[in-house]
Scaffold this active site. Structure first.
Site, short mmCIF file in Angstrom:
data_model
loop_
_atom_site.label_atom_id
_atom_site.label_comp_id
_atom_site.label_asym_id
_atom_site.label_seq_id
_atom_site.Cartn_x
_atom_site.Cartn_y
_atom_site.Cartn_z
N CYS A 85 11.17 2.91 48.33
CA CYS A 85 9.75 3.31 48.45
C CYS A 85 9.01 2.45 49.47
O CYS A 85 7.91 2.82 49.89
CB CYS A 85 9.08 3.24 47.09
SG CYS A 85 9.83 4.41 45.95
N HIS A 134 1.67 3.66 48.34
CA HIS A 134 2.83 4.47 47.97
C HIS A 134 2.47 5.23 46.69
O HIS A 134 1.84 4.69 45.78
CB HIS A 134 4.02 3.54 47.73
CG HIS A 134 5.17 4.24 47.10
ND1 HIS A 134 5.74 5.37 47.65
CD2 HIS A 134 5.84 4.00 45.94
CE1 HIS A 134 6.71 5.78 46.85
NE2 HIS A 134 6.79 4.98 45.81
N ASN A 185 6.47 11.59 43.80
CA ASN A 185 6.92 10.43 44.57
C ASN A 185 8.01 10.88 45.56
O ASN A 185 9.14 11.13 45.16
CB ASN A 185 7.45 9.38 43.60
CG ASN A 185 7.94 8.12 44.29
OD1 ASN A 185 8.02 8.06 45.52
ND2 ASN A 185 8.27 7.12 43.49
O1 UT7 Z 1 8.51 4.42 43.43
C1 UT7 Z 1 9.53 3.65 42.93
C2 UT7 Z 1 9.04 2.78 41.89
N1 UT7 Z 1 8.92 3.51 40.65
C3 UT7 Z 1 7.82 3.39 39.95
O2 UT7 Z 1 6.87 2.76 40.39
C4 UT7 Z 1 7.79 4.03 38.58
C5 UT7 Z 1 7.27 3.02 37.60
N2 UT7 Z 1 7.26 3.48 36.22
C6 UT7 Z 1 6.43 4.47 35.81
O3 UT7 Z 1 5.71 5.06 36.58
C7 UT7 Z 1 6.36 4.73 34.31
O4 UT7 Z 1 7.11 3.76 33.64
C8 UT7 Z 1 6.85 6.14 33.90
C9 UT7 Z 1 5.88 7.21 34.39
C10 UT7 Z 1 8.24 6.38 34.49
C11 UT7 Z 1 6.93 6.25 32.38
O5 UT7 Z 1 5.68 5.93 31.81
P1 UT7 Z 1 5.58 4.85 30.63
O6 UT7 Z 1 4.18 4.81 30.21
O7 UT7 Z 1 6.18 3.56 31.15
O8 UT7 Z 1 6.47 5.49 29.51
P2 UT7 Z 1 7.76 4.89 28.80
O9 UT7 Z 1 8.90 4.85 29.73
O10 UT7 Z 1 7.35 3.62 28.12
O11 UT7 Z 1 8.03 5.96 27.70
C12 UT7 Z 1 7.14 6.16 26.61
C13 UT7 Z 1 7.67 7.29 25.74
C14 UT7 Z 1 9.15 7.12 25.39
O12 UT7 Z 1 9.33 7.59 24.07
P3 UT7 Z 1 9.43 6.58 22.85
O13 UT7 Z 1 10.58 5.67 23.17
O14 UT7 Z 1 8.11 5.84 22.81
O15 UT7 Z 1 9.66 7.47 21.68
C15 UT7 Z 1 9.84 8.04 26.34
O16 UT7 Z 1 11.07 8.51 25.84
O17 UT7 Z 1 7.58 8.52 26.46
C16 UT7 Z 1 8.87 9.17 26.47
N3 UT7 Z 1 8.99 9.93 27.70
C17 UT7 Z 1 8.48 11.16 27.84
N4 UT7 Z 1 7.81 11.95 27.00
C18 UT7 Z 1 7.43 13.16 27.45
C19 UT7 Z 1 9.58 9.57 28.86
N5 UT7 Z 1 9.47 10.55 29.76
C20 UT7 Z 1 8.79 11.56 29.15
C21 UT7 Z 1 8.37 12.83 29.57
N6 UT7 Z 1 7.69 13.58 28.69
N7 UT7 Z 1 8.60 13.30 30.82
#
Ligand code: UT7
Length: 329
Positions: free
Chosen positions: A111, A252, A282
């Site tokens: 990125c 980004h 992204n």
């Molecule tokens: O550009 C390269 C660099 N990349 C980034 O900058 C990405 C950085 N990370 C992020 O943007 C975020 O971490 C995400 C958008 C990927 C995820 O958001 P989050 O608030 O960190 O969610 P999480 O990974 O902590 O997941 C929370 C919950 C989980 O369920 P449990 O374990 O709490 O039951 C996930 O399984 O949300 C669940 N989950 C979803 N639920 C519905 C994960 N993906 C989804 C989804 N829909 N698409």
């Protein structure tokens, strides 16, 4: 004289995939995706490779500048989804465009690829090694995404941005400063497990889905919020810039919450931040040049505007570039 962007264009595949597309087969919702990431839809290239998105953007970029393709002396492509492991995508682009007197290479910094390539390109132009350099940022993320993994399928998209770099006519315009960083300790949180020399492709790696993106979202999120915000405010301090001196933050586009935290740290209101993540997700090396091209097309970048470009991505890699908009017109 510093290097400056003298022309810019972008290409986005025509096929739009809204959040409702994923709602049909993954356990997710439009509301979850919007709240956590700020993404409503993205484009996927259903045919062709990364170079096939770069070529139309490059043709438009060259045409806008009104130069001959043979005046281009270098082609740099920032990408983590090259057409092939080798030869470099820069060579594929050179060949498809029939640019006859150039050298070139790819840069792999995920990125942060566009910013790392911009600084490299600016140094080549600034030093006089290159005069007209074609700088491309593009990724076909759909080629390495696990569409059955809800945590990644919703985040990424495909697209390309291409600009031309030349020497500015004005010592105070163009690419004025950069702060770039790399920290391999972050590699474990965002990478592609197999396909390289560390773990060559095999039936086992395919079965284990190791050619897809691996991301520990939470760890990347925390590092990105800190990394992008810190480096963006650092470049302001280093150049004695107050929030009112900056016309645009060009971040980004990985997550709206990371973008907001960066703007907040810089003391910028959100109306000074380029945001199009809602439409494209992204696109990795594509996000920053696509933003610049879109905002220029809308007439919202003026000569003399100070822009801070900032990024965070796999590596970890991150950085900020200060540029003053010029176009040499
Ligand atoms: O550009 C390269 C660099 N990349 C980034 O900058 C990405 C950085 N990370 C992020 O943007 C975020 O971490 C995400 C958008 C990927 C995820 O958001 P989050 O608030 O960190 O969610 P999480 O990974 O902590 O997941 C929370 C919950 C989980 O369920 P449990 O374990 O709490 O039951 C996930 O399984 O949300 C669940 N989950 C979803 N639920 C519905 C994960 N993906 C989804 C989804 N829909 N698409």
């Amino acid at each position: 004289m510093p290097a400056t962007i003298t022309s810019i264009a972008h290409f986005l595949p025509p096929d739009v995939f809204p959040n409702s597309y994923f709602e049909k087969y993954l356990e997710t919702s439009h509301e979850w995706i919007m709240t956590r990431s700020g993404i409503a839809e993205r484009r996927f290239a259903t045919t062709g490779a990364t170079s096939d998105m770069i070529v139309p953007a490059a043709l438009e970029c060259i045409e806008k500048r009104g130069i001959s393709k043979d005046e281009i002396d270098c082609v740099i492509v920032a990408t983590v989804t090259p057409d092939h492991m080798f030869p470099c995508t820069a060579a594929v682009v050179q060949s498809k465009l029939n640019i006859t007197k150039a050298w070139g290479f790819d840069i792999s910094a995920a990125c942060s690829g566009f910013l790392f390539a911009l600084q490299t390109a600016a140094s080549l132009v600034d030093s006089g090694v290159c005069k007209k350099l074609l700088l491309c940022g593009s990724d076909k993320m759909s080629s390495i995404m696990n569409m059955n993994d809800r945590a990644q399928a919703i985040l990424f998209g495909d697209g390309a941005g291409v600009c031309l770099l030349e020497k500015s006519n004005n010592p105070e315009m163009g690419v004025l400063d950069s702060l770039l960083r790399i920290d391999g300790a972050g590699g474990q949180y965002l990478h592609q497990v197999a396909g390289g020399s560390f773990k060559p492709a095999s039936h086992e790696t395919v079965d284990a889905k190791e050619h897809y993106i691996f991301q520990d979202g939470q760890n990347v999120f925390k590092a990105a919020v800190k990394g992008m915000a810190d480096i963006s405010s650092e470049i302001m301090q280093k150049n004695h810039l107050a929030p009112e001196d900056i016309r645009w933050l060009v971040p980004h586009q990985a997550n709206l919450r990371i973008i907001s935290a960066t703007a907040d740290r810089m003391g910028l209101s959100m109306d000074k931040v380029m945001i199009n993540i809602e439409k494209y997700g992204n696109t990795t090396a594509g996000t920053i040049p696509i933003c610049l091209s879109e905002w220029l097309n809308k007439g919202e970048i003026q000569k003399g505007d100070r822009l801070v470009l900032s990024s965070f991505g796999a590596g970890y890699t991150w950085g900020a570039v200060l540029l003053r908009w010029d176009m040499n017109d």
